[in-house]
Design a protein around this motif. Structure first.
Motif, short mmCIF file in Angstrom:
data_model
loop_
_atom_site.label_atom_id
_atom_site.label_comp_id
_atom_site.label_asym_id
_atom_site.label_seq_id
_atom_site.Cartn_x
_atom_site.Cartn_y
_atom_site.Cartn_z
N ILE A 227 0.89 -1.08 -0.02
CA ILE A 227 0.07 -0.06 -0.06
C ILE A 227 0.85 1.46 -0.04
O ILE A 227 0.40 2.08 -0.63
N GLU A 228 1.96 1.30 0.54
CA GLU A 228 2.94 2.38 0.63
C GLU A 228 3.33 2.77 -0.65
O GLU A 228 3.55 3.79 -1.20
N LYS A 229 3.66 1.53 -1.54
CA LYS A 229 4.13 1.99 -3.01
C LYS A 229 3.03 2.64 -3.85
O LYS A 229 3.21 3.61 -4.57
N ILE A 230 1.82 2.03 -3.63
CA ILE A 230 0.80 2.64 -4.22
C ILE A 230 0.40 4.04 -3.88
O ILE A 230 0.18 4.95 -4.91
N ILE A 231 0.73 4.29 -2.57
CA ILE A 231 0.35 5.63 -2.10
C ILE A 231 1.43 6.64 -2.80
O ILE A 231 1.28 7.80 -3.30
N ASP A 232 2.67 6.19 -2.72
CA ASP A 232 4.05 6.89 -3.33
C ASP A 232 3.59 7.35 -4.88
O ASP A 232 3.89 8.32 -5.43
N GLN A 233 3.13 5.97 -5.63
CA GLN A 233 3.11 6.36 -7.11
C GLN A 233 1.90 7.31 -7.31
O GLN A 233 1.92 8.23 -8.19
N GLU A 234 0.91 7.26 -6.49
CA GLU A 234 -0.48 8.37 -6.71
C GLU A 234 0.15 9.59 -6.62
O GLU A 234 -0.22 10.63 -7.14
N TYR A 235 0.91 9.75 -5.29
CA TYR A 235 1.42 10.87 -4.78
C TYR A 235 2.39 11.63 -6.01
O TYR A 235 2.04 12.71 -6.20
N ARG A 257 2.28 27.97 0.13
CA ARG A 257 0.84 27.39 0.03
C ARG A 257 1.13 26.30 -0.83
O ARG A 257 0.45 25.28 -0.40
N ALA A 258 2.00 26.10 -1.74
CA ALA A 258 2.04 24.81 -2.62
C ALA A 258 2.62 23.87 -1.82
O ALA A 258 2.13 22.71 -1.79
N THR A 259 3.69 24.20 -1.04
CA THR A 259 4.16 23.07 -0.18
C THR A 259 3.39 22.49 0.97
O THR A 259 3.42 21.34 0.98
N ASN A 260 2.51 23.55 1.45
CA ASN A 260 1.36 23.01 2.40
C ASN A 260 0.47 22.08 1.66
O ASN A 260 -0.11 20.88 2.21
N PHE A 261 0.25 22.61 0.32
CA PHE A 261 -1.08 21.73 -0.31
C PHE A 261 -0.36 20.46 -0.58
O PHE A 261 -1.11 19.39 -0.52
N PHE A 262 0.76 20.13 -1.03
CA PHE A 262 1.22 18.83 -1.38
C PHE A 262 1.37 17.90 0.11
O PHE A 262 1.27 16.95 -0.03
N SER A 263 1.57 18.65 1.05
CA SER A 263 1.82 17.99 2.41
C SER A 263 0.72 17.48 2.83
O SER A 263 0.32 15.96 3.14
N GLU A 264 -0.57 18.16 2.68
CA GLU A 264 -1.90 17.98 3.07
C GLU A 264 -2.24 16.78 1.97
O GLU A 264 -3.17 15.92 2.49
N MET A 265 -2.03 16.80 0.69
CA MET A 265 -2.39 15.92 -0.18
C MET A 265 -1.89 14.56 0.22
O MET A 265 -2.60 13.38 -0.15
N LYS A 266 -0.65 14.40 0.40
CA LYS A 266 -0.16 13.19 0.93
C LYS A 266 -0.69 12.35 2.05
O LYS A 266 -0.86 11.33 2.11
N ILE A 267 -0.87 13.43 3.00
CA ILE A 267 -1.73 12.98 4.35
C ILE A 267 -3.00 12.52 3.89
O ILE A 267 -3.56 11.43 4.38
#
Length: 553
Positions: A227-235, A257-267
């Protein structure tokens, strides 16, 4: 339910206790009637949508199956030959697919009609509300006391809310009554008369949904990766696409703002993929997963090929050997493809040709720096095209249509560039002799009639060109392109490009039409690749020239 009924009676009485006049009563009744009709339609929509979602069709729909089954049973009794049985099986599969699709189309049409009625009743209710307010405003001017009118409007609104609550409750009860205890469908296995595969009703319904069907919770059951690999690929994919969008709109990708967005997206991705599933969802997802796996095993065992039908979103089922024979016959008939017997992948050679031409044109200032970048291949995503074949089931004799998937091929960006450059010009040139749609056809026929071109002796002639894209000779297509560009160019140029530059770009597109198929490499030597944006334009101008010559004679 009794409580709701008594409450409704009490609220109606409260409205009449405020002694509205006849005009107000008429508007009030119209409002309530419109709301009642609207809620009834919404109830029907809810039930129909649930039928589609839960694969629980109305019992009346089974009558169609019964009538057709009787006819098929009679026809089966007279067929004993294996070839007849095989043909009968194919016909049965088509019948199931078309009937299933027809049933769901009927349901969707019913939903659309009901939604129109909902909007209609909603308009009536709003219209009557405005009318009631106007009547009330007139009475206010005649009577200084407005408390009674406020109480009346409030009482009407309270009753409306209660009507909606009551209707929603009834809908919920009906849904439970209709579907919670609905019997599950039994396996509908074909008998031995021409049977190749046996699928359950649920499996057939999944097939009938076509490309719209998406199995739930795919990452939990269908993928073998952690599942970690799938999450990493999608991110990574989402990060890349969003960075492109930000760059296009001149936003910095390393902005806070972009950095925060990407961080929240991964979470969020981690939460969605690791969140425990509810028991009901997990059971349903596992059931569908096992059902699909069962279908795959049955189809593989029966040696059945599955694919998308041409110009539709439905699937076809065909014996693998027969499917391969159709493909072989098509390739032999058209002689449009030549196998690269060396066995060496042509990707490097095609890339070299494309880059060599672009560098040459750029050095000679025949293309701008921006155009050079626009057409230069993306080396990160570069890959050789591959070909697949869709069945043309609408034709009397079922044949195949080749589709070359070349989205990451070396000359793909040149194709897109030429398509954008030339298609708009072609559309402008042919606007008076091209029918865009049925409405345009009717309008042009009216114009012909006004000019007295359309008479009782007028003949309508239709030409159908078989395998157009693969039957156009390469040299003929290039010659037609040169004549078209010369005719409509300005000072020998289209835009800022010379006609000869366009010809060179078009030639390299045709010269690099290479693809892989069944562990072999091929090059297309006739026509253009179906699936390429430039091929349609090339075919259009070739046929335009042919048609004009025919009309002159």
């Amino acid at each position: 339910m009794l409580k709701l009924e008594s409450t409704d009676h009490r609220l109606v009485q409260q409205v009449y206790d405020l002694k509205p006049n006849k005009q107000q009563i008429r508007s009030i009744r119209n409002i309530w009637k419109a709301i009642q009709n609207k809620k009834q339609m919404e109830e029907q929509i809810e039930i129909l949508k649930h039928r589609i979602h839960s694969n629980c069709l109305p019992p009346a729909f089974n009558l169609l199956d019964y009538l057709l089954d009787k006819k098929l049973t009679r026809s089966k009794q007279s067929t004993t030959d294996d070839n007849d049985n095989k043909q009968q099986t194919i016909l049965n599969a088509r019948r199931l697919k078309k009937i299933g699709r027809f049933k769901y189309d009927l349901l969707e049409l019913s939903i659309a009609a009901a939604e129109d009625k909902v909007r209609y009743y909603d308009k009536i209710a709003k219209k009557e509300e405005k009318k009631l307010i106007m009547i009330t405003d007139k009475l206010k001017k005649q009577n200084s006391s407005s408390d009674t009118f406020k109480q009346l409007m409030a009482a009407i609104e309270v009753r409306q809310k209660q009507m909606i609550e009551r209707a929603d409750y009834i809908t919920q009860q009906k849904m439970k009554s209709f579907f919670d205890k609905a019997p599950t469908s039994q396996d509908n296995t074909m008998d031995t008369d021409g049977t190749i595969i046996s699928l359950s009703n649920e499996q057939l319904l999944i097939i009938n949904k076509g490309l719209k069907f998406i199995p739930p919770c795919q990452s939990r059951f269908f993928y073998k990766e952690p599942i970690e690999k799938i999450i990493d690929q999608e991110y990574k994919w989402l990060h890349t696409e969003n960075c492109k969008n930000l760059t296009n709109y001149t936003f910095l990708t390393n902005d806070t703002r972009a950095t925060n967005f990407f961080s929240e997206m991964k979470i969020l991705l981690q939460q969605l993929h690791t969140k425990p599933l509810s028991k009901k969802l997990k059971a349903n997802a596992r059931y569908i997963y096992e059902m699909i796996k069962s279908m795959q095993r049955k189809l593989r065992k029966a040696n059945i090929a599955v694919g998308q039908t041409d110009k539709s979103k439905l699937f076809f089922f065909i014996d693998t050997q027969e499917y391969e024979e159709k493909i072989t016959n098509y390739m032999n008939k058209t002689n449009a493809y030549r196998e690269i017997t060396s066995g060496i992948c042509p990707l490097a050679d095609d890339l070299h040709l494309v880059i060599l031409l672009l560098d040459h044109l750029h050095e000679r200032n025949e293309i701008t720096n921006e155009q050079y970048k626009q057409m230069y291949p993306n080396l990160k995503t570069l890959e050789l095209a591959h070909i697949y074949f869709n069945l043309k089931v609408l034709k009397p004799e079922i044949s195949v249509r080749p589709i070359v998937a070349s989205i990451n091929a070396p000359a793909r960006l040149i194709c897109s560039f030429l398509d954008q450059l030339l298609t708009s010009m072609y559309n402008y040139v042919t606007k008076d002799i091209t029918f865009i749609n049925s409405i345009d056809l009717i309008q042009k026929l009216k114009q012909y009639e006004q000019k007295r071109y359309l008479t009782s002796t007028t003949l309508f002639v239709i030409f159908v060109v078989t395998d157009l894209y693969t039957m156009i000779p390469r040299d003929g297509a290039i010659s037609a392109l040169r004549r078209f560009c010369n005719k409509y160019s300005v000072n020998g140029k289209i835009g800022n490009l010379k006609v000869e530059t366009i010809i060179k770009l078009a030639s390299v597109v045709l010269d690099t039409n290479s693809f892989a198929y069944k562990d072999k490499y091929y090059r297309q030597i006739k026509g253009g690749a179906m699936g390429s944006p430039f091929t349609m334009f090339l075919a259009n101008i070739y046929m335009l020239e042919w048609e004009q010559k025919l009309i002159q004679h």
